[in-house]
Scaffold this active site. Sequence first.
Site, PDB file in Angstrom:
ATOM      1  N   LYS A 201      63.523 -34.966  42.734  1.00  0.00           N
ATOM      2  CA  LYS A 201      63.284 -36.166  43.540  1.00  0.00           C
ATOM      3  C   LYS A 201      64.232 -36.149  44.729  1.00  0.00           C
ATOM      4  CE  LYS A 201      63.116 -41.186  43.330  1.00  0.00           C
ATOM      5  NZ  LYS A 201      63.212 -42.365  42.470  1.00  0.00           N
ATOM      6  N   ARG A 211      59.801 -49.677  48.394  1.00  0.00           N
ATOM      7  CA  ARG A 211      60.958 -50.578  48.258  1.00  0.00           C
ATOM      8  C   ARG A 211      60.592 -51.991  48.706  1.00  0.00           C
ATOM      9  NH1 ARG A 211      65.439 -46.123  50.248  1.00  0.00           N
ATOM     10  NH2 ARG A 211      65.165 -44.742  48.445  1.00  0.00           N
ATOM     11  N   LYS A 224      70.502 -43.092  49.068  1.00  0.00           N
ATOM     12  CA  LYS A 224      70.624 -42.526  47.722  1.00  0.00           C
ATOM     13  C   LYS A 224      70.999 -41.042  47.743  1.00  0.00           C
ATOM     14  CE  LYS A 224      67.542 -46.018  45.724  1.00  0.00           C
ATOM     15  NZ  LYS A 224      66.458 -46.313  44.752  1.00  0.00           N
ATOM     16  N   GLU A 240      67.333 -27.834  38.954  1.00  0.00           N
ATOM     17  CA  GLU A 240      67.033 -29.149  38.364  1.00  0.00           C
ATOM     18  C   GLU A 240      65.966 -29.027  37.275  1.00  0.00           C
ATOM     19  OE1 GLU A 240      68.323 -32.002  38.474  1.00  0.00           O
ATOM     20  OE2 GLU A 240      69.427 -32.266  40.337  1.00  0.00           O
ATOM     21  N   LYS A 255      58.701 -35.038  43.924  1.00  0.00           N
ATOM     22  CA  LYS A 255      58.506 -36.267  44.698  1.00  0.00           C
ATOM     23  C   LYS A 255      59.402 -36.281  45.922  1.00  0.00           C
ATOM     24  CE  LYS A 255      59.251 -41.148  43.946  1.00  0.00           C
ATOM     25  NZ  LYS A 255      59.827 -42.101  43.043  1.00  0.00           N
ATOM     26  N   SER A 281      54.670 -43.856  48.602  1.00  0.00           N
ATOM     27  CA  SER A 281      54.199 -44.989  49.395  1.00  0.00           C
ATOM     28  C   SER A 281      54.129 -44.698  50.902  1.00  0.00           C
ATOM     29  CB  SER A 281      55.113 -46.182  49.136  1.00  0.00           C
ATOM     30  OG  SER A 281      56.461 -45.846  49.400  1.00  0.00           O
ATOM     31  N   TYR A 319      48.367 -43.925  45.059  1.00  0.00           N
ATOM     32  CA  TYR A 319      47.859 -45.286  45.262  1.00  0.00           C
ATOM     33  C   TYR A 319      46.371 -45.274  45.612  1.00  0.00           C
ATOM     34  CZ  TYR A 319      52.834 -46.106  45.221  1.00  0.00           C
ATOM     35  OH  TYR A 319      54.147 -46.127  44.846  1.00  0.00           O
TER      36      TYR A 319
END
Length: 329
Positions: A201, A211, A224, A240, A255, A281, A319
């Site tokens: 990610k 968000r 982040k 990872e 992602k 998104s 979505y």
Amino acid sequence: MITGKFPNLRLRRSRKNDWSRRLVEENNLTSNDFILPIFLINGKNKKQSIKSMPHVYRYTIDKLSPVIEKAIKKKLPMVALFPYIEKKKKNFLGTEALNEDNLVCKAIQTIKHKFKNDIGIMCDVALDPYTSHGHDGIMNKDSVLNDETIKILKEQSLLQAQMGCDVIAPSDMMDGRIGVIRKYLDKNGYQMTQILSYAVKYASNFYGPFRDAVGTNNLLKGNKKKYQMDFRNSNESLREVALDIKEGADMIMVKPGLPYLDIIRLVKDNFKIPVMAYQVSGEYSLLMNGIYKKIINEDVILESLISFKRAGTSAIVSYFADRLDKIIR
Ligand code: PBG
């Protein structure tokens, strides 16, 4: 590999007719390739639109049934639940995450009670909807504490499993959390609850509209980058994934999606584990806005989704998942 040359070889021959193009197609989409994200909100009888995400809504629990019914009818294998938590329920430690009456817990119970195993439920494990600072874990100064955060995440995972969640999906990017969560679930009798790790990610700018949807955009302090991956890196994604597989992940997620197709392919070529991808998104809203403004036509949706399959994904969180029949045709 060249097997002939012009004029004997004409690649356009197989593209000439629709039947022929269908005959040689290498990738396609079915409803089995999709996971539908659903945003939840407290209250009654609400289907609330989201400013930055056209055609996506927040639903109160009493409005969920038709959404799930539609998903089952369309043969979607799974939905992913995301809560919008009111400001007054957020605090520095994100304790609402462990409240067994919270929005996600109620939604899981409602869906499982009514629809049993007709559809899978996946839930995010991370504290960001619940913390007053919008970060995925416990803060100390300007850092998220790794091991202290995992202590809460394993409880959040167990709680979701107890409520009936089928797939626990840690999206927090703490080191070592998959192993701890797997052990904790097993110890408590949830050996069969699956883990879909957001192993890869990135600290992405494409999460903006999400968000807004979960109400963390105005709260988030800083960014982040101290825990999500640096978008300049790709080899690191293999490290990872290797760790999360070793720790017990059943599936892994890459992602965002479209700007990271190279990563999906890289992971798929190196590990024989189901790889999911999240068309996030920002990707969604960019496409939708382009379509609304007639800058691009709506066939870009199919094109972008097929590219995920070409890159090697088993399924896509999108979505667009509830409008598939129109998209695939
Ligand atoms: C939070 C989470 C995020 C998304 C899914 N889970 C945002 C973030 O990490 O800030 C993004 C999804 C999207 O943009 O559609 N743990």
